[in-house]
Design a protein around this motif. Structure first.
Motif, short mmCIF file in Angstrom:
data_model
loop_
_atom_site.label_atom_id
_atom_site.label_comp_id
_atom_site.label_asym_id
_atom_site.label_seq_id
_atom_site.Cartn_x
_atom_site.Cartn_y
_atom_site.Cartn_z
N ALA A 158 -2.29 -21.87 19.27
CA ALA A 158 -2.57 -23.29 19.34
C ALA A 158 -4.07 -23.55 19.26
CB ALA A 158 -2.02 -23.87 20.65
N SER A 159 -4.41 -24.72 18.78
CA SER A 159 -5.80 -25.14 18.69
C SER A 159 -6.45 -25.14 20.07
CB SER A 159 -5.82 -26.57 18.11
OG SER A 159 -6.94 -27.28 18.51
N ALA A 160 -7.69 -24.64 20.13
CA ALA A 160 -8.42 -24.64 21.40
C ALA A 160 -8.65 -26.06 21.89
CB ALA A 160 -9.75 -23.90 21.24
N GLU A 161 -8.98 -26.95 20.99
CA GLU A 161 -9.21 -28.35 21.37
C GLU A 161 -7.92 -28.97 21.92
OE1 GLU A 161 -12.08 -29.94 21.58
OE2 GLU A 161 -13.33 -28.43 20.61
N GLN A 162 -6.77 -28.62 21.32
CA GLN A 162 -5.49 -29.13 21.81
C GLN A 162 -5.17 -28.53 23.18
OE1 GLN A 162 -3.53 -31.58 20.38
NE2 GLN A 162 -2.56 -31.50 22.39
N ARG A 163 -5.48 -27.25 23.37
CA ARG A 163 -5.24 -26.62 24.67
C ARG A 163 -6.07 -27.31 25.76
NH1 ARG A 163 -3.21 -21.15 25.10
NH2 ARG A 163 -2.44 -20.44 23.11
N LEU A 164 -7.32 -27.67 25.44
CA LEU A 164 -8.13 -28.38 26.42
C LEU A 164 -7.43 -29.67 26.85
CD1 LEU A 164 -11.78 -28.14 24.99
CD2 LEU A 164 -10.89 -27.00 27.02
N ARG A 165 -6.96 -30.42 25.85
CA ARG A 165 -6.26 -31.68 26.16
C ARG A 165 -4.98 -31.43 26.96
NH1 ARG A 165 -8.31 -32.54 21.03
NH2 ARG A 165 -6.38 -31.99 19.96
N ASP A 166 -4.18 -30.46 26.49
CA ASP A 166 -2.90 -30.17 27.15
C ASP A 166 -3.07 -29.74 28.60
OD1 ASP A 166 -1.66 -30.74 24.74
OD2 ASP A 166 -1.21 -28.64 24.25
N HIS A 167 -4.15 -29.02 28.89
CA HIS A 167 -4.39 -28.51 30.24
C HIS A 167 -5.26 -29.46 31.07
CE1 HIS A 167 -2.79 -24.31 29.62
NE2 HIS A 167 -2.88 -24.73 28.39
N GLY A 168 -5.65 -30.58 30.48
CA GLY A 168 -6.47 -31.55 31.20
C GLY A 168 -7.86 -31.03 31.55
N ILE A 169 -8.40 -30.16 30.72
CA ILE A 169 -9.70 -29.55 30.98
C ILE A 169 -10.80 -30.43 30.40
CG2 ILE A 169 -11.19 -27.55 30.55
CD1 ILE A 169 -8.59 -25.86 30.38
N GLN A 170 -11.73 -30.83 31.23
CA GLN A 170 -12.88 -31.62 30.82
C GLN A 170 -14.11 -30.70 30.82
OE1 GLN A 170 -12.94 -34.99 29.98
NE2 GLN A 170 -10.72 -34.83 30.06
N LEU A 171 -14.83 -30.68 29.72
CA LEU A 171 -16.06 -29.89 29.67
C LEU A 171 -17.22 -30.72 30.20
CD1 LEU A 171 -15.70 -28.10 26.21
CD2 LEU A 171 -15.02 -27.31 28.48
N PRO A 172 -18.14 -30.08 30.91
CA PRO A 172 -19.29 -30.81 31.47
C PRO A 172 -20.33 -31.15 30.39
CG PRO A 172 -19.51 -28.47 31.90
CD PRO A 172 -18.17 -28.66 31.24
N GLN A 173 -21.28 -31.99 30.75
CA GLN A 173 -22.42 -32.25 29.88
C GLN A 173 -23.23 -30.97 29.76
OE1 GLN A 173 -23.09 -35.02 28.20
NE2 GLN A 173 -21.34 -36.11 29.04
N VAL A 174 -23.84 -30.76 28.61
CA VAL A 174 -24.67 -29.57 28.41
C VAL A 174 -26.01 -29.79 29.10
CG1 VAL A 174 -25.84 -28.14 26.69
CG2 VAL A 174 -23.53 -28.99 26.24
N VAL A 176 -21.46 -25.68 25.81
CA VAL A 176 -22.57 -25.30 24.91
C VAL A 176 -22.01 -24.85 23.56
CG1 VAL A 176 -24.42 -23.60 24.55
CG2 VAL A 176 -24.16 -24.71 26.78
N LEU A 177 -20.95 -24.07 23.60
CA LEU A 177 -20.33 -23.58 22.37
C LEU A 177 -19.83 -24.74 21.52
CD1 LEU A 177 -19.49 -21.01 20.83
CD2 LEU A 177 -17.39 -20.99 22.20
N ARG A 178 -19.14 -25.69 22.13
CA ARG A 178 -18.63 -26.85 21.39
C ARG A 178 -19.77 -27.68 20.82
NH1 ARG A 178 -15.33 -31.42 24.39
NH2 ARG A 178 -13.37 -30.60 23.62
#
Length: 166
Positions: A14-30, A90-92
């Motif tokens: 699955a797409s990493a971006e979709q996994r973030l959404r599916d798991h409710g993961i929010q990335l912090p500000q860089v 940072v990676l994103r």
């Protein structure tokens, strides 16, 4: 060998971006890099090298202390997860999308621990588990988890990573 994966074996994940959404993961500000002569991300060929980061508190500041004295393994695991989230942010930012990651390659996890502490891998699992949660099988990586007498600003963990990208 079971740990080796080819791009053909991992392309169906699955797409990493979709996994973030599916798991409710929010990335912090860089956050800005602490040094003047280094950068947070370097790309050479199809490899991305991320500078070491530490665990930022959601409201500002950093988690500090010695694991095994001031901080439990469970708390430090969460600090490693937070650090992993910062690395992904940072990676994103550098790539535009985490979907460009073909695999996590290497993680170096450093734990600010008392001399007799021996559970460094359990702490750094916080980051490793996150990478697998986000990238699936492509998140499996080689890793070192080591203890340090001190880390910058007294942070509990510092982690850097290498990723392969398309």
């Amino acid at each position: 060998m079971p740990w080796r994966r080819t791009s053909a074996q991992t392309s169906g994940d699955a797409s990493a971006e979709q996994r973030l959404r599916d798991h409710g993961i929010q990335l912090p500000q860089v956050a800005p890099v602490a040094g003047v002569n280094n950068v947070p991300i370097v790309r050479t060929g199809n490899l991305i090298f991320l500078s070491g980061l530490g665990p930022a508190k959601p409201g500002g500041g950093l988690f500090t202390g010695k694991v095994g004295r001031d901080v439990t393994v469970e708390e430090a695991y969460q600090h490693a997860r937070l650090t992993g989230l910062a690395l992904l942010a940072v990676l994103r930012t550098g790539l535009g999308s985490l979907d460009k990651v073909t695999r996590a390659v290497k993680v170096l996890g450093m734990v600010n621990a008392v001399p007799e502490f021996a559970d460094h891998p359990k702490v750094i699992n916080g980051c490793s588990d996150l990478f697998i949660e986000v990238f699936g099988d492509r998140g499996r990586h080689a890793r070192s988890a080591v203890g340090m007498a001190s880390l910058p600003f007294g942070i509990t963990v510092e982690i850097d990573a290498i990723f392969e990208v398309s």
